[in-house]
Design an enzyme around this catalytic site. Sequence first.
Site, PDB file in Angstrom:
ATOM      1  N   CYS A   2       0.828  -1.191   0.000  1.00  0.00           N
ATOM      2  CA  CYS A   2       0.000   0.000   0.000  1.00  0.00           C
ATOM      3  C   CYS A   2       0.870   1.251   0.000  1.00  0.00           C
ATOM      4  O   CYS A   2       2.013   1.241   0.454  1.00  0.00           O
ATOM      5  CB  CYS A   2      -0.953   0.054   1.187  1.00  0.00           C
ATOM      6  SG  CYS A   2      -2.093  -1.328   1.290  1.00  0.00           S
ATOM      7  N   ARG A  27       5.333  -0.263  -4.652  1.00  0.00           N
ATOM      8  CA  ARG A  27       4.993  -0.959  -3.412  1.00  0.00           C
ATOM      9  C   ARG A  27       3.959  -2.064  -3.642  1.00  0.00           C
ATOM     10  O   ARG A  27       3.731  -2.895  -2.766  1.00  0.00           O
ATOM     11  CB  ARG A  27       4.447   0.043  -2.382  1.00  0.00           C
ATOM     12  CG  ARG A  27       5.481   1.054  -1.924  1.00  0.00           C
ATOM     13  CD  ARG A  27       4.891   2.055  -0.961  1.00  0.00           C
ATOM     14  NE  ARG A  27       4.552   1.461   0.312  1.00  0.00           N
ATOM     15  CZ  ARG A  27       5.391   1.330   1.338  1.00  0.00           C
ATOM     16  NH1 ARG A  27       6.638   1.725   1.218  1.00  0.00           N
ATOM     17  NH2 ARG A  27       4.984   0.792   2.471  1.00  0.00           N
ATOM     18  N   TRP A  76      -3.256  -2.543  -1.666  1.00  0.00           N
ATOM     19  CA  TRP A  76      -2.899  -3.948  -1.914  1.00  0.00           C
ATOM     20  C   TRP A  76      -3.835  -4.763  -1.034  1.00  0.00           C
ATOM     21  O   TRP A  76      -3.767  -4.698   0.178  1.00  0.00           O
ATOM     22  CB  TRP A  76      -1.438  -4.190  -1.549  1.00  0.00           C
ATOM     23  CG  TRP A  76      -0.869  -5.459  -2.087  1.00  0.00           C
ATOM     24  CD1 TRP A  76      -0.255  -5.650  -3.284  1.00  0.00           C
ATOM     25  CD2 TRP A  76      -0.804  -6.733  -1.413  1.00  0.00           C
ATOM     26  NE1 TRP A  76       0.173  -6.947  -3.414  1.00  0.00           N
ATOM     27  CE2 TRP A  76      -0.157  -7.633  -2.283  1.00  0.00           C
ATOM     28  CE3 TRP A  76      -1.260  -7.199  -0.182  1.00  0.00           C
ATOM     29  CZ2 TRP A  76       0.055  -8.970  -1.951  1.00  0.00           C
ATOM     30  CZ3 TRP A  76      -1.050  -8.528   0.154  1.00  0.00           C
ATOM     31  CH2 TRP A  76      -0.395  -9.390  -0.722  1.00  0.00           C
ATOM     32  N   ASN A 102      -2.641   1.909   5.759  1.00  0.00           N
ATOM     33  CA  ASN A 102      -1.692   0.862   5.376  1.00  0.00           C
ATOM     34  C   ASN A 102      -1.503  -0.030   6.587  1.00  0.00           C
ATOM     35  O   ASN A 102      -1.190   0.451   7.678  1.00  0.00           O
ATOM     36  CB  ASN A 102      -0.347   1.476   4.957  1.00  0.00           C
ATOM     37  CG  ASN A 102       0.670   0.420   4.564  1.00  0.00           C
ATOM     38  OD1 ASN A 102       0.313  -0.719   4.286  1.00  0.00           O
ATOM     39  ND2 ASN A 102       1.932   0.800   4.538  1.00  0.00           N
ATOM     40  N   GLU A 485      18.932 -16.922  -5.399  1.00  0.00           N
ATOM     41  CA  GLU A 485      18.568 -15.573  -5.834  1.00  0.00           C
ATOM     42  C   GLU A 485      18.209 -15.546  -7.307  1.00  0.00           C
ATOM     43  O   GLU A 485      17.255 -14.873  -7.716  1.00  0.00           O
ATOM     44  CB  GLU A 485      19.718 -14.595  -5.529  1.00  0.00           C
ATOM     45  CG  GLU A 485      19.460 -13.158  -5.960  1.00  0.00           C
ATOM     46  CD  GLU A 485      18.281 -12.497  -5.269  1.00  0.00           C
ATOM     47  OE1 GLU A 485      17.874 -11.404  -5.722  1.00  0.00           O
ATOM     48  OE2 GLU A 485      17.753 -13.060  -4.280  1.00  0.00           O
ATOM     49  N   LYS A 489      14.588 -14.271  -8.770  1.00  0.00           N
ATOM     50  CA  LYS A 489      14.467 -13.201  -9.757  1.00  0.00           C
ATOM     51  C   LYS A 489      13.611 -13.646 -10.937  1.00  0.00           C
ATOM     52  O   LYS A 489      12.745 -12.912 -11.420  1.00  0.00           O
ATOM     53  CB  LYS A 489      15.851 -12.776 -10.260  1.00  0.00           C
ATOM     54  CG  LYS A 489      16.616 -11.911  -9.318  1.00  0.00           C
ATOM     55  CD  LYS A 489      16.020 -10.525  -9.250  1.00  0.00           C
ATOM     56  CE  LYS A 489      16.277  -9.901  -7.903  1.00  0.00           C
ATOM     57  NZ  LYS A 489      15.559 -10.500  -6.800  1.00  0.00           N
ATOM     58  N   HIS A 508      18.590 -37.224  -4.869  1.00  0.00           N
ATOM     59  CA  HIS A 508      17.690 -37.534  -3.757  1.00  0.00           C
ATOM     60  C   HIS A 508      16.260 -37.116  -4.092  1.00  0.00           C
ATOM     61  O   HIS A 508      15.537 -36.610  -3.233  1.00  0.00           O
ATOM     62  CB  HIS A 508      18.181 -36.861  -2.475  1.00  0.00           C
ATOM     63  CG  HIS A 508      19.505 -37.372  -2.019  1.00  0.00           C
ATOM     64  ND1 HIS A 508      19.644 -38.492  -1.243  1.00  0.00           N
ATOM     65  CD2 HIS A 508      20.766 -36.930  -2.275  1.00  0.00           C
ATOM     66  CE1 HIS A 508      20.931 -38.717  -1.012  1.00  0.00           C
ATOM     67  NE2 HIS A 508      21.629 -37.782  -1.636  1.00  0.00           N
ATOM     68  N   LYS A 607       6.852  -4.166  -3.033  1.00  0.00           N
ATOM     69  CA  LYS A 607       8.267  -3.910  -2.773  1.00  0.00           C
ATOM     70  C   LYS A 607       8.607  -4.106  -1.305  1.00  0.00           C
ATOM     71  O   LYS A 607       9.596  -4.735  -0.967  1.00  0.00           O
ATOM     72  CB  LYS A 607       8.610  -2.480  -3.197  1.00  0.00           C
ATOM     73  CG  LYS A 607      10.058  -2.071  -2.950  1.00  0.00           C
ATOM     74  CD  LYS A 607      10.997  -2.852  -3.831  1.00  0.00           C
ATOM     75  CE  LYS A 607      12.438  -2.415  -3.657  1.00  0.00           C
ATOM     76  NZ  LYS A 607      13.348  -3.273  -4.428  1.00  0.00           N
TER      77      LYS A 607
END
Length: 612
Positions: A2, A27, A76, A102, A485, A489, A508, A607
């Site tokens: 938010c 955000r 959001w 928020n 990472e 992404k 495995h 974000k």
Amino acid sequence: MCGIVGYVGQQQAAPILLNGLSKLEYRGYDSAGIAVRNEQGEIEVVKAKGRLKNLMEKTNDGKAMKGTTGIGHTRWATHGEPSETNAHPHMSFHHKVVAVHNGIIENFQEIKDKLLKKGYQFYSQTDTEVAVNLVDYYYEKYGQGPIDAIARAMMRIRGSYALEFMFMDCPGEIYVARKDAPMIIGVEEGETYVASDVPAILKYCKNVYYIDNSEIAKLTAGKAEFFNLDQEPIEKELVEIKMDAQAAEKGGFEHFMMKEIYEQPKAVRDTITSVVKDGHIDLSAVGLSDEEIQKISQIYIVACGSAYHVGVVTQYVMEGLARIPVRVELASEFRYRNPILDPNGLVIIISQSGETADSLAALREAKARGIRTLGIVNVVGSSIAREADNVFYTLAGPEIAVATTKAYSTQLIAGYTLAIEFAKVRGELEDERYAALITELGTLPEKIERILLDKERIQWFAAKQANAKDVFFIGRGIDYAIGLEGSLKLKEISYIHSEAYAAGELKHGTISLIEKGILVVGILTQPELFEKTVSNMVEVKSRGGYLMGLTSYGNYSIEDTADFTVYVPSTDPYFATSLAVVPLQLLAYYVSVAKGLDVDKPRNLAKSVTVE
């Protein structure tokens, strides 16, 4: 999550609010709205589902809404589906109060039930409408004004919030309240601004107040007055924002993410020079003395998402160099696991925003147990920065794209330098090796620049992966951490399912997922593990996998196995992540672009995750 904005001054409010909201799109949001007190003294509310451009069209870029006081919000969804009805701002039942919010009101149903019995009616599914009606209830019942009503509501509400109010009876005034959700207040020459993050007001204002937990503020044109829950005045000092307003603009790049990928050399260089002085690491600004470092018996690294991956890398580097036991914890698990903590331990919290809800809660848990805390954050004055015992500021500048790049890279530098200095202070590192590591650290920015010169090959390769359904990343040791990472992404901005596996774990169970043509990225930057990872890649290829190799220059034998290879400059194996991650960032970016997706604002993501 938010975004909140507010303005009171002499200018038309709506265009300022919309501009501020546009700077907070990163955000994450699904709807937006603004409320402005018009020239007739009424509070006009306009809301729209979807992107901010829909709200701009409805208001003619704000020109259709006249008035010099207003609040705005990008939502959001938490309570209630994304819709225009559930979008903020929300008006109270008696049309006395308008608010944006928020956070999450945890006991909203209990409060709602009480208000229903008092005759209140609700039009939305949101917890925010409950909060604004609770304030309305106390405002009507006691008649003691906005500060009193908000303070009473804060005593009743459980949860996290940054709340912003306008009262019909109070023209030219905005009221705000905060608990565990970010909010800043800017004051500049007869005008006052509110925002949940600096980029929203950077264009207009360089001087801000940081409102703390359980505080209320009354805002008028050019003035901010602060109060505690007992309604007693609080004195605060203005803080100057050092950030350049241009840093929050795209600067000619098509997307913020690519701009921020290209800003990594500078961000890494700035972060290195902030702690490396005359060939030595100086942690005096962090606030850790040699004596304090020597007493540390155990390190706990707590973080979420990409910051957690930084923690995994730092664990390898810290244990390898400083020989201190390190445990890496997901913040969302740490806070509920009742962890056993060594009294002489150090809890390191990593968060770009310094407001990540789970990480902030983990910090408070550690402090409540009397354990020393160190925050690695990018935002000056953020909650983690203010509450941690020590702070290591990364100098990434504003990061707008949801998928982190330069903040991740600067967090790595924080991890490296802490590990090197801890090793030196604790007698685990000889002077010659110490000097060599610091010298090599200084070469990383230039080496990242060299990698960026080869981006066309990665772009060509990425375009061929746009239709991929599954992608796997494999590696050992630090290479496994790099794969974590790289996988994140790719999945977060391309929506392709991807996973990272420790290469030795393939047999495995996970090798059963390999099918003909499936892309597997093998990461091979650790010399001692190179041959073993190549062996795992051969196993994948024999089952039909399509292989991309990521390794250092000189390891050309990988071309006998991989179908496509990307090379990065050689560096100390402990620093390999800083280089190897860049091609993986580019791969994710170009796959997303090839699919025609919104790179900077991927669906369902925010974000800064400021609620659970």
